[in-house]
Design an enzyme around this catalytic site. Structure first.
Site, PDB file in Angstrom:
ATOM      1  N   ASN A  90     -49.163  -2.738  -3.418  1.00  0.00           N
ATOM      2  CA  ASN A  90     -48.405  -1.621  -3.857  1.00  0.00           C
ATOM      3  C   ASN A  90     -49.315  -0.329  -3.349  1.00  0.00           C
ATOM      4  O   ASN A  90     -50.281  -0.429  -3.366  1.00  0.00           O
ATOM      5  CB  ASN A  90     -48.296  -1.365  -5.249  1.00  0.00           C
ATOM      6  CG  ASN A  90     -47.557  -0.239  -5.906  1.00  0.00           C
ATOM      7  OD1 ASN A  90     -46.557  -0.056  -5.420  1.00  0.00           O
ATOM      8  ND2 ASN A  90     -48.095   0.317  -6.843  1.00  0.00           N
ATOM      9  N   ASP A 126     -41.309   9.578  -8.391  1.00  0.00           N
ATOM     10  CA  ASP A 126     -41.017  10.812  -9.257  1.00  0.00           C
ATOM     11  C   ASP A 126     -41.059  11.990  -8.100  1.00  0.00           C
ATOM     12  O   ASP A 126     -41.631  11.752  -7.110  1.00  0.00           O
ATOM     13  CB  ASP A 126     -42.192  11.389 -10.057  1.00  0.00           C
ATOM     14  CG  ASP A 126     -43.671  10.991  -9.984  1.00  0.00           C
ATOM     15  OD1 ASP A 126     -43.889  11.099  -8.529  1.00  0.00           O
ATOM     16  OD2 ASP A 126     -44.495  10.797 -10.544  1.00  0.00           O
ATOM     17  N   GLU A 169     -42.721   3.607  -8.137  1.00  0.00           N
ATOM     18  CA  GLU A 169     -43.255   4.793  -8.824  1.00  0.00           C
ATOM     19  C   GLU A 169     -42.559   6.047  -8.703  1.00  0.00           C
ATOM     20  O   GLU A 169     -43.312   7.207  -8.689  1.00  0.00           O
ATOM     21  CB  GLU A 169     -44.752   4.780  -8.705  1.00  0.00           C
ATOM     22  CG  GLU A 169     -45.664   3.406  -8.953  1.00  0.00           C
ATOM     23  CD  GLU A 169     -46.935   3.639  -8.777  1.00  0.00           C
ATOM     24  OE1 GLU A 169     -47.765   4.853  -8.913  1.00  0.00           O
ATOM     25  OE2 GLU A 169     -47.775   2.510  -8.858  1.00  0.00           O
ATOM     26  N   HIS A 206     -44.253   8.837  -4.657  1.00  0.00           N
ATOM     27  CA  HIS A 206     -44.920  10.182  -5.454  1.00  0.00           C
ATOM     28  C   HIS A 206     -44.608  11.305  -4.413  1.00  0.00           C
ATOM     29  O   HIS A 206     -45.198  11.255  -3.559  1.00  0.00           O
ATOM     30  CB  HIS A 206     -46.103  10.092  -5.937  1.00  0.00           C
ATOM     31  CG  HIS A 206     -46.447   8.886  -6.814  1.00  0.00           C
ATOM     32  ND1 HIS A 206     -46.098   9.297  -8.116  1.00  0.00           N
ATOM     33  CD2 HIS A 206     -47.082   7.942  -6.899  1.00  0.00           C
ATOM     34  CE1 HIS A 206     -46.149   8.062  -8.823  1.00  0.00           C
ATOM     35  NE2 HIS A 206     -46.994   7.170  -8.119  1.00  0.00           N
ATOM     36  N   GLU A 234     -53.397   0.441  -3.108  1.00  0.00           N
ATOM     37  CA  GLU A 234     -53.887   1.649  -2.497  1.00  0.00           C
ATOM     38  C   GLU A 234     -55.266   1.268  -1.474  1.00  0.00           C
ATOM     39  O   GLU A 234     -56.286   1.845  -1.724  1.00  0.00           O
ATOM     40  CB  GLU A 234     -54.348   2.619  -3.379  1.00  0.00           C
ATOM     41  CG  GLU A 234     -52.817   3.113  -3.998  1.00  0.00           C
ATOM     42  CD  GLU A 234     -53.055   4.089  -5.020  1.00  0.00           C
ATOM     43  OE1 GLU A 234     -54.253   4.642  -5.394  1.00  0.00           O
ATOM     44  OE2 GLU A 234     -52.229   4.455  -5.943  1.00  0.00           O
TER      45      GLU A 234
END
Length: 348
Positions: free
Chosen positions: A195, A263, A261, A231, A154
Site C-alpha cells: 500500500n 480523501d 484511502e 490522498h 510507503e
C-alpha cells in the site's frame, strides 16, 4: 474523450439524476455488491463505542472496514512481547456483526512504531525475530477473520527509489519479501497487499512501485495486490485515465488493485463549487476502478468529516470525505452512488 469532458459529464449526471437515486434505497454497500466490488472505509475504533450514529452509518454504507490506527505496531505491541488486541478485537467483532470484511492495517511501516523498538539497539537478526514474531502473532490471531492485510506501506520514495526506513536500515532490503512470506505462513488464505500514496497515476513514484512489486513477483513473493491510497486535493489529483492505465499494468503482473484511502481535502470553509468539483473527482476515480476487473475495492480514509485526519495535519483544510461532520451525505456521496448505479445496471 478527454478526462475533463468525462468529469463534466459526471457532474451533469449528478445534477440531473436525483430521482434515480430514490430508486436505489439503502446504503452504498448493496450497490457496490451488485457492481462487483467492496466499498470500504477506515474506522475510528474508539468512536464505535461512543457514537451510535457513526456506527449505524458504517453498517449501512460499507461492507469493508480498515482500522485507522487500531492494528498499527505501537498500538498492538506497546511493550516488547506485550500484545494489546483490545481495539483490534472490537473492530473485528463489529465487522462480523455487520457482515463486513476486514482489511488489516498495517504490519510493516516506518511510522507509529513504539519507542522500545526505535530507541532500542538491536542487531539485524534480533530485528528479524521481532518483526517475524509481530507479524505472525497478529496475523495468526485473526486467521480466517481478516480477509486481507496491508503487509507493507510507503517503502518507495518520491523519486521512485526504495525509501530508507527503520526496517531497511536494520534488516536490509529483503525486509519486504520476508514480511510477505511471514504473513503468508501465518494465514495462507489472506489476501496480501502493498500500500502506498502518490503512485496512483503516472510518474516516477508510480514506476518505482511497479518495479518493486514486479521484483517481488519475479522472486515468487506471495503478494496479491497493490493499494493506491489516493490522498489528494482538487489541484494535485492524478488523471483518472492514468490511474486506469496504472491498474491495468499492475494487473498484467497478476496483481489485483484497490483504491485504499481516498480523501479529497478542500480549503475551509468548503464552498459549494469546491464540493461539486470534489464530487466529480470521487466519481471519476471510482469509475477508473470499475473499468478494471482486477480493481477489487474502493475505500475512503474515514466515513465522516468529524473523524478525518486532514484538519490536524493540514490546518485550514478539511471536508475531505463523503459525509459531513453530522453524518449528512455530501455531493461526493451521490457521485459515488451514481457511478455504482451505472455499473450495476450494466451488470444486470
Amino acid at each position: 474523450m478527454s478526462w475533463r469532458i468525462t468529469l463534466m459529464a459526471i457532474a451533469s449526471a449528478v445534477v440531473c439524476t436525483t430521482a434515480t437515486f430514490a430508486l436505489a434505497a439503502g446504503g452504498v454497500r448493496s450497490l457496490a455488491h451488485t457492481a462487483g466490488i467492496h466499498f470500504g472505509t477506515a474506522v475510528n475504533v474508539e468512536a464505535l463505542g461512543t457514537d451510535a450514529p457513526y456506527s449505524r452509518l458504517l453498517a449501512r454504507e460499507f461492507d469493508l472496514v480498515t482500522p485507522e490506527n487500531a492494528m498499527k505496531f505501537s498500538v498492538i505491541q506497546p511493550e516488547r512481547g506485550r500484545f494489546d488486541f483490545s481495539q483490534a478485537d472490537a473492530l473485528v467483532a463489529f465487522a462480523e456483526a455487520h457482515a463486513m470484511q476486514v482489511n488489516g492495517h498495517v504490519l510493516v511501516w516506518d511510522q507509529q512504531l513504539p519507542d522500545w523498538l526505535t530507541q532500542g539497539h538491536f542487531s539485524s537478526d534480533e530485528l528479524k525475530a521481532i518483526l517475524r514474531e509481530h507479524i505472525q502473532t497478529v496475523v495468526a490471531r485473526y486467521r480466517g477473520r481478516v480477509a486481507s492485510w496491508d503487509v507493507a506501506a510507503e517503502a518507495v520514495g518520491e523519486d521512485g527509489k526504495p525509501r530508507e526506513t527503520f526496517w531497511s536500515r536494520g534488516i536490509g532490503a529483503d525486509y519486504l519479501a520476508l514480511a510477505f512470506r511471514w504473513a503468508h505462513e501465518a494465514d495462507p488464505q489472506a489476501r496480501l497487499r502493498y500500500n502506498d500514496y502518490g503512485g496512483e497515476g503516472a510518474g516516477a513514484k508510480s514506476d518505482g512501485i511497479y518495479t518493486l512489486v514486479a521484483g517481488l513477483r519475479t522472486h515468487r513473493v506471495p503478494i496479491d495486490a497493490v493499494g493506491l491510497q489516493m490522498h489528494v486535493s482538487l489541484n494535485d489529483a492524478p488523471r483518472p485515465e492514468d490511474v486506469r492505465l496504472n491498474m491495468k499494468r499492475l494487473a498484467a503482473l497478476g496483481l489485483q488493485t484497490d483504491i485504499t484511502e481516498m480523501d479529497v481535502m478542500l480549503p475551509l470553509p468548503a464552498s459549494r463549487a469546491a464540493l461539486k468539483k470534489q464530487a466529480v473527482l470521487y466519481g471519476a476515480m471510482l469509475q477508473a476502478c470499475l473499468a478494471v476487473p482486477q480493481c477489487r475495492s474502493f475505500s475512503t480514509w474515514g466515513a465522516t468529516d468529524r473523524y478525518s485526519w486532514i484538519p490536524e495535519f493540514f490546518p485550514g483544510q478539511g471536508a475531505a470525505l463523503l459525509f459531513d461532520a453530522s453524518g449528512h451525505a455530501k455531493p461526493a456521496y451521490w457521485s459515488i452512488k451514481l457511478a455504482l448505479l451505472t455499473k450495476a445496471s450494466h451488470k444486470r
